[in-house]
Design a protein around this motif. Sequence first.
Motif, PDB file in Angstrom:
ATOM      1  N   ILE A 288      35.069  37.731  23.340  1.00 17.03           N
ATOM      2  CA  ILE A 288      36.422  37.718  24.127  1.00 17.03           C
ATOM      3  C   ILE A 288      36.386  38.998  24.872  1.00 17.03           C
ATOM      4  CG2 ILE A 288      38.877  37.984  23.666  1.00 17.03           C
ATOM      5  CD1 ILE A 288      38.422  35.673  21.435  1.00 17.03           C
ATOM      6  N   TRP A 289      36.108  40.144  24.135  1.00 20.98           N
ATOM      7  CA  TRP A 289      36.255  41.527  24.695  1.00 20.98           C
ATOM      8  C   TRP A 289      35.650  41.779  26.090  1.00 20.98           C
ATOM      9  CZ3 TRP A 289      34.796  43.932  19.648  1.00 20.98           C
ATOM     10  CH2 TRP A 289      35.790  43.644  18.637  1.00 20.98           C
ATOM     11  N   GLU A 290      34.155  40.905  26.068  1.00 26.02           N
ATOM     12  CA  GLU A 290      33.332  41.066  27.241  1.00 26.02           C
ATOM     13  C   GLU A 290      34.074  40.396  28.348  1.00 26.02           C
ATOM     14  OE1 GLU A 290      28.634  40.359  27.819  1.00 26.02           O
ATOM     15  OE2 GLU A 290      29.778  38.695  27.035  1.00 26.02           O
ATOM     16  N   GLY A 291      34.638  39.192  28.035  1.00 28.33           N
ATOM     17  CA  GLY A 291      35.353  38.379  29.018  1.00 28.33           C
ATOM     18  C   GLY A 291      36.469  39.377  29.647  1.00 28.33           C
ATOM     19  N   HIS A 292      37.295  39.851  28.912  1.00 26.03           N
ATOM     20  CA  HIS A 292      38.397  40.741  29.277  1.00 26.03           C
ATOM     21  C   HIS A 292      37.909  41.800  30.038  1.00 26.03           C
ATOM     22  CE1 HIS A 292      40.926  38.044  27.070  1.00 26.03           C
ATOM     23  NE2 HIS A 292      41.102  38.894  25.722  1.00 26.03           N
ATOM     24  N   SER A 293      36.671  42.466  29.769  1.00 20.37           N
ATOM     25  CA  SER A 293      36.405  43.452  30.582  1.00 20.37           C
ATOM     26  C   SER A 293      36.266  43.100  32.199  1.00 20.37           C
ATOM     27  CB  SER A 293      34.895  44.269  30.167  1.00 20.37           C
ATOM     28  OG  SER A 293      33.801  43.049  30.328  1.00 20.37           O
ATOM     29  N   SER A 294      35.986  42.088  32.644  1.00 19.09           N
ATOM     30  CA  SER A 294      35.882  41.487  33.814  1.00 19.09           C
ATOM     31  C   SER A 294      37.033  41.999  34.860  1.00 19.09           C
ATOM     32  CB  SER A 294      35.574  40.058  33.869  1.00 19.09           C
ATOM     33  OG  SER A 294      36.613  39.510  33.555  1.00 19.09           O
ATOM     34  N   MET A 295      38.023  42.045  34.304  1.00 17.39           N
ATOM     35  CA  MET A 295      39.267  42.500  35.122  1.00 17.39           C
ATOM     36  C   MET A 295      39.159  43.973  35.496  1.00 17.39           C
ATOM     37  SD  MET A 295      42.470  43.206  32.490  1.00 17.39           S
ATOM     38  CE  MET A 295      42.406  41.478  31.502  1.00 17.39           C
ATOM     39  N   ILE A 296      38.681  44.915  34.724  1.00 17.63           N
ATOM     40  CA  ILE A 296      38.321  46.001  35.161  1.00 17.63           C
ATOM     41  C   ILE A 296      37.152  46.139  36.222  1.00 17.63           C
ATOM     42  CG2 ILE A 296      37.881  48.608  34.468  1.00 17.63           C
ATOM     43  CD1 ILE A 296      40.559  47.702  33.979  1.00 17.63           C
ATOM     44  N   VAL A 297      36.211  45.641  36.219  1.00 18.07           N
ATOM     45  CA  VAL A 297      35.186  45.385  37.080  1.00 18.07           C
ATOM     46  C   VAL A 297      35.581  44.886  38.324  1.00 18.07           C
ATOM     47  CG1 VAL A 297      32.849  44.151  37.440  1.00 18.07           C
ATOM     48  CG2 VAL A 297      33.343  45.048  34.997  1.00 18.07           C
ATOM     49  N   GLU A 298      36.592  43.713  38.427  1.00 20.25           N
ATOM     50  CA  GLU A 298      36.908  43.335  39.571  1.00 20.25           C
ATOM     51  C   GLU A 298      37.950  44.506  40.372  1.00 20.25           C
ATOM     52  OE1 GLU A 298      37.742  38.843  38.063  1.00 20.25           O
ATOM     53  OE2 GLU A 298      39.462  39.963  38.880  1.00 20.25           O
ATOM     54  N   ALA A 299      38.821  45.165  39.367  1.00 19.53           N
ATOM     55  CA  ALA A 299      39.725  46.118  40.090  1.00 19.53           C
ATOM     56  C   ALA A 299      38.851  47.266  40.495  1.00 19.53           C
ATOM     57  CB  ALA A 299      40.575  46.623  38.779  1.00 19.53           C
ATOM     58  N   ALA A 300      37.899  47.725  39.951  1.00 22.61           N
ATOM     59  CA  ALA A 300      36.852  49.028  40.643  1.00 22.61           C
ATOM     60  C   ALA A 300      36.403  48.364  41.783  1.00 22.61           C
ATOM     61  CB  ALA A 300      36.010  48.988  39.725  1.00 22.61           C
ATOM     62  N   ARG A 301      36.156  47.077  42.190  1.00 24.38           N
ATOM     63  CA  ARG A 301      35.698  46.712  43.461  1.00 24.38           C
ATOM     64  C   ARG A 301      36.647  46.574  44.260  1.00 24.38           C
ATOM     65  NH1 ARG A 301      33.646  42.434  41.328  1.00 24.38           N
ATOM     66  NH2 ARG A 301      35.018  40.745  42.380  1.00 24.38           N
ATOM     67  N   GLN A 302      37.895  46.247  43.775  1.00 28.35           N
ATOM     68  CA  GLN A 302      39.018  45.940  44.796  1.00 28.35           C
ATOM     69  C   GLN A 302      39.634  47.097  45.264  1.00 28.35           C
ATOM     70  OE1 GLN A 302      41.089  43.529  42.188  1.00 28.35           O
ATOM     71  NE2 GLN A 302      40.250  41.499  42.857  1.00 28.35           N
ATOM     72  N   MET A 303      39.942  48.174  44.559  1.00 27.06           N
ATOM     73  CA  MET A 303      40.662  49.363  44.590  1.00 27.06           C
ATOM     74  C   MET A 303      39.927  50.530  45.608  1.00 27.06           C
ATOM     75  SD  MET A 303      42.653  50.037  41.129  1.00 27.06           S
ATOM     76  CE  MET A 303      43.724  51.390  41.889  1.00 27.06           C
ATOM     77  N   GLN A 304      40.716  50.978  46.520  1.00 26.40           N
ATOM     78  CA  GLN A 304      39.708  51.911  47.253  1.00 26.40           C
ATOM     79  C   GLN A 304      39.945  53.413  46.686  1.00 26.40           C
ATOM     80  OE1 GLN A 304      42.470  51.496  50.819  1.00 26.40           O
ATOM     81  NE2 GLN A 304      40.526  50.414  51.936  1.00 26.40           N
TER      82      GLN A 304
END
Length: 470
Positions: A288-304
Amino acid sequence: MVFSLQERIAIVEAYLSSGSIKKTRDTFTHKFPNSKVPACSSVQDLVRKWHTTGSVANAKRNKPATVRTPVVVADIEARISRNPRSSARKLSQEVNVSRTTCRRVLKSLSLSRRIQRKAMSSVISCDGDSSKVTDHPNSSTAPNQLTSTVRDKLYIETPVLHSFPLSDLTGMKVYLKLDNLQPPGSFKMRGISHLIQKAAQNGTCEHVYCASGGNAGLAAAFASKQLGIPCTIILPVTTPAFVADSLKVLDAEVRVHGEVYDEAKNLALELSKQCGSLYVPAFEHPDIWEGHSSMIVEAARQMQVKPDVVVVSVGGGGLLNGVIQGMRQVGWDDVPVVAMETHGAHSFDAAIKAGEVVTLPAITSVAKTLGALSVTPSILEYYKEAKPPIINCLVTDKEAVSACVKFSDDHRFLVEPACGASLAAIYSEVILRLKEEGKLTKASSVLVIVCGGAIVSSSVMEAWKLQYQL
């Protein structure tokens, strides 16, 4: 397991009419009382063969499909997502359709991706003067997918929004990771669907049991329905009736038991001891924690920009665990995390003060979905390691509800008080106060995890406004 043609037809027709493997098996038993009940995997296999061949009879002869059903197209797209370099020839062999069909799907998918990238660049742009999304400096170290073997994720990638109303209010650049847009309404979909998919791929999941105050149950029911797995959700008595109704729409069996989550959890654990059953906890599981970690991985890619602070609500610690793991993956382990709780659901705060995991006597906060009597032990270890550093803060129920109300006015989203706790870090000036006290050395940009929550409606929001005189 071998079935006659008549039995195969009955199985497929029952599934197409009900959309549920459990109901399909019940219908089969009623129609063929002397035959062996088909296993879940057998039903899924027959339905998949029907979709790819066009008929149950043709399934044995491996004829190419004569029509391009949506399921065939979805199957091709899923294979392309796993291997973007797939050729039409290889796909034709794998999916058992013509090369022309595969070429058309490849062309259509390529076009839709270009359109999506162009559209999302204007939505996810974190600076108002730019319409182009650039990779975060650490994006080379941020994987696009989870480290597990699960690829066809059931959750969606949610946008990061530069909030002009909140930025104007605080004088900081405030970014919102909008996980309230997940299909069931909260971030829970990430971790729980990830856990169920991994179990299903390993063949250890024929029935899902989950104890939940609402959001975890909705995520488990949604994922189970998508995968065709029977699901039972145990709700505490404090859960609103409309949540139970929503679960039933997803074909989940609903049981009500216990005053708080922990009591419902005990029943779920007991029921899940049956062979082939999977217990899905609300927050305490590494997958479950591994799944939740994806939101930060996405945010790092999305943010400038790399944020100065990350704000997140904490209940039992599942979301916070995932956020910390994600931040370590993308090189944000020097960025402070402000963990927000409400008084009356402050199990993390109590653990920090005691230096060990403690159990609250009861949950008295309106933020019921923060209502874990104790946190998972790993989150206390993360707090002690301080990579990233964690600052725990408490707000009142009124502040959390007020943040929900103001957020609905500013961004036209309904979220529940568990999410309002993190938004209160902005609306109640918690971040500014921490900066003045010297606990935050820098806070020019803040990323707030909008975790969402399904335990809210327009009528519930109005009731909260009356209760807290807002």
